[in-house]
Design a protein around this motif. Sequence first.
Motif, mmCIF file in Angstrom:
data_model
loop_
_atom_site.group_PDB
_atom_site.id
_atom_site.type_symbol
_atom_site.label_atom_id
_atom_site.label_comp_id
_atom_site.label_asym_id
_atom_site.label_seq_id
_atom_site.Cartn_x
_atom_site.Cartn_y
_atom_site.Cartn_z
ATOM 1 N N THR A 68 -6.567 61.380 83.164
ATOM 2 C CA THR A 68 -5.147 60.517 83.742
ATOM 3 C C THR A 68 -5.409 59.397 82.694
ATOM 4 O O THR A 68 -4.312 59.009 82.389
ATOM 5 C CB THR A 68 -5.408 59.709 85.274
ATOM 6 N N LEU A 69 -6.221 59.344 82.680
ATOM 7 C CA LEU A 69 -6.800 58.682 80.463
ATOM 8 C C LEU A 69 -5.897 58.769 79.431
ATOM 9 O O LEU A 69 -5.225 58.544 79.035
ATOM 10 C CB LEU A 69 -8.281 58.174 80.673
ATOM 11 N N LEU A 70 -5.579 59.851 79.997
ATOM 12 C CA LEU A 70 -5.130 60.724 78.291
ATOM 13 C C LEU A 70 -3.954 61.332 78.269
ATOM 14 O O LEU A 70 -3.667 61.217 77.486
ATOM 15 C CB LEU A 70 -6.361 62.514 77.939
ATOM 16 N N LYS A 71 -3.661 61.362 79.337
ATOM 17 C CA LYS A 71 -1.685 61.301 79.088
ATOM 18 C C LYS A 71 -1.599 60.523 79.008
ATOM 19 O O LYS A 71 -0.149 60.496 79.245
ATOM 20 C CB LYS A 71 -1.489 61.805 81.062
ATOM 21 N N LYS A 72 -2.381 59.244 78.710
ATOM 22 C CA LYS A 72 -0.919 58.092 78.609
ATOM 23 C C LYS A 72 -1.132 57.960 76.913
ATOM 24 O O LYS A 72 -1.684 58.136 76.035
ATOM 25 C CB LYS A 72 -1.605 56.575 79.621
ATOM 26 N N PRO A 73 0.162 57.279 76.843
ATOM 27 C CA PRO A 73 0.640 57.176 75.095
ATOM 28 C C PRO A 73 -0.258 56.500 75.110
ATOM 29 O O PRO A 73 -0.822 55.399 74.708
ATOM 30 C CB PRO A 73 2.151 56.656 75.042
ATOM 31 N N VAL A 74 -0.453 56.751 73.199
ATOM 32 C CA VAL A 74 -1.123 55.866 72.396
ATOM 33 C C VAL A 74 -0.228 54.807 71.815
ATOM 34 O O VAL A 74 0.719 55.380 71.242
ATOM 35 C CB VAL A 74 -2.216 56.676 71.044
ATOM 36 N N ILE A 101 -8.366 64.860 67.674
ATOM 37 C CA ILE A 101 -6.928 65.444 67.875
ATOM 38 C C ILE A 101 -6.103 65.012 66.318
ATOM 39 O O ILE A 101 -5.365 64.078 66.111
ATOM 40 C CB ILE A 101 -5.982 65.268 69.151
ATOM 41 N N PRO A 102 -5.039 66.278 66.330
ATOM 42 C CA PRO A 102 -4.241 65.866 64.334
ATOM 43 C C PRO A 102 -3.747 64.463 65.536
ATOM 44 O O PRO A 102 -2.637 65.587 66.246
ATOM 45 C CB PRO A 102 -3.919 67.388 63.776
ATOM 46 N N PRO A 103 -3.029 64.307 64.160
ATOM 47 C CA PRO A 103 -2.159 63.169 64.859
ATOM 48 C C PRO A 103 -0.178 63.954 65.450
ATOM 49 O O PRO A 103 0.117 63.415 66.235
ATOM 50 C CB PRO A 103 -1.517 62.156 63.253
ATOM 51 N N GLU A 104 -0.143 64.956 64.441
ATOM 52 C CA GLU A 104 1.033 66.162 64.987
ATOM 53 C C GLU A 104 0.160 66.863 66.395
ATOM 54 O O GLU A 104 1.605 67.234 66.399
ATOM 55 C CB GLU A 104 1.283 66.994 64.201
ATOM 56 N N GLU A 105 -0.554 66.952 67.081
ATOM 57 C CA GLU A 105 -0.841 67.670 68.470
ATOM 58 C C GLU A 105 -0.909 66.992 69.499
ATOM 59 O O GLU A 105 -1.220 67.308 70.476
ATOM 60 C CB GLU A 105 -2.106 68.061 67.983
ATOM 61 N N ILE A 106 -1.217 65.190 68.528
ATOM 62 C CA ILE A 106 -1.428 64.931 69.798
ATOM 63 C C ILE A 106 0.163 64.900 71.009
ATOM 64 O O ILE A 106 -0.680 64.456 72.694
ATOM 65 C CB ILE A 106 -1.142 62.595 69.430
ATOM 66 N N GLN A 107 0.781 63.853 70.948
ATOM 67 C CA GLN A 107 1.330 64.547 72.335
ATOM 68 C C GLN A 107 1.696 65.978 72.550
ATOM 69 O O GLN A 107 2.062 65.838 74.163
ATOM 70 C CB GLN A 107 2.497 64.132 71.504
ATOM 71 N N ALA A 108 1.448 66.986 72.353
ATOM 72 C CA ALA A 108 0.871 68.016 72.744
ATOM 73 C C ALA A 108 -0.140 68.488 73.351
ATOM 74 O O ALA A 108 -0.400 68.798 74.969
ATOM 75 C CB ALA A 108 0.954 69.116 71.894
ATOM 76 N N PHE A 109 -0.922 67.600 73.264
ATOM 77 C CA PHE A 109 -2.254 67.576 74.121
ATOM 78 C C PHE A 109 -2.425 65.991 75.522
ATOM 79 O O PHE A 109 -2.611 66.974 77.068
ATOM 80 C CB PHE A 109 -3.578 66.522 73.148
ATOM 81 N N GLN A 110 -1.819 65.342 75.071
ATOM 82 C CA GLN A 110 -0.850 64.342 76.487
ATOM 83 C C GLN A 110 -0.512 65.110 77.508
ATOM 84 O O GLN A 110 -0.535 64.478 78.453
ATOM 85 C CB GLN A 110 -0.179 62.802 75.803
ATOM 86 N N ALA A 111 0.413 65.904 76.775
ATOM 87 C CA ALA A 111 1.400 66.615 78.003
ATOM 88 C C ALA A 111 0.561 67.473 78.500
ATOM 89 O O ALA A 111 0.853 67.901 79.369
ATOM 90 C CB ALA A 111 2.647 67.203 77.006
#
Length: 78
Positions: free
Chosen positions: A71-77, A26-36
Amino acid sequence: MTKARLRISGLVRAQRRAEEAVKQGIPPEEIQAFQAWAASIVFQVDDVCRQYQLSPEDLPAPSLRAYQFLTLLKKPVH
């Protein structure tokens, strides 16, 4: 008395989609949207379970595994 099993359509499919995205990277700029996205699915599952007075642990095994994975993926990295 045993609780009825609740099947949530599309939950396992969402897990597969998420697994594929993680595999591909997942590109870094898309991680937040992916987690959301993952968080929104988890929220929806929690809401449906509450409506039926069940918990996610009452889901069939494949759906429960999908829920746990998302559930694991929704947590911030960090």
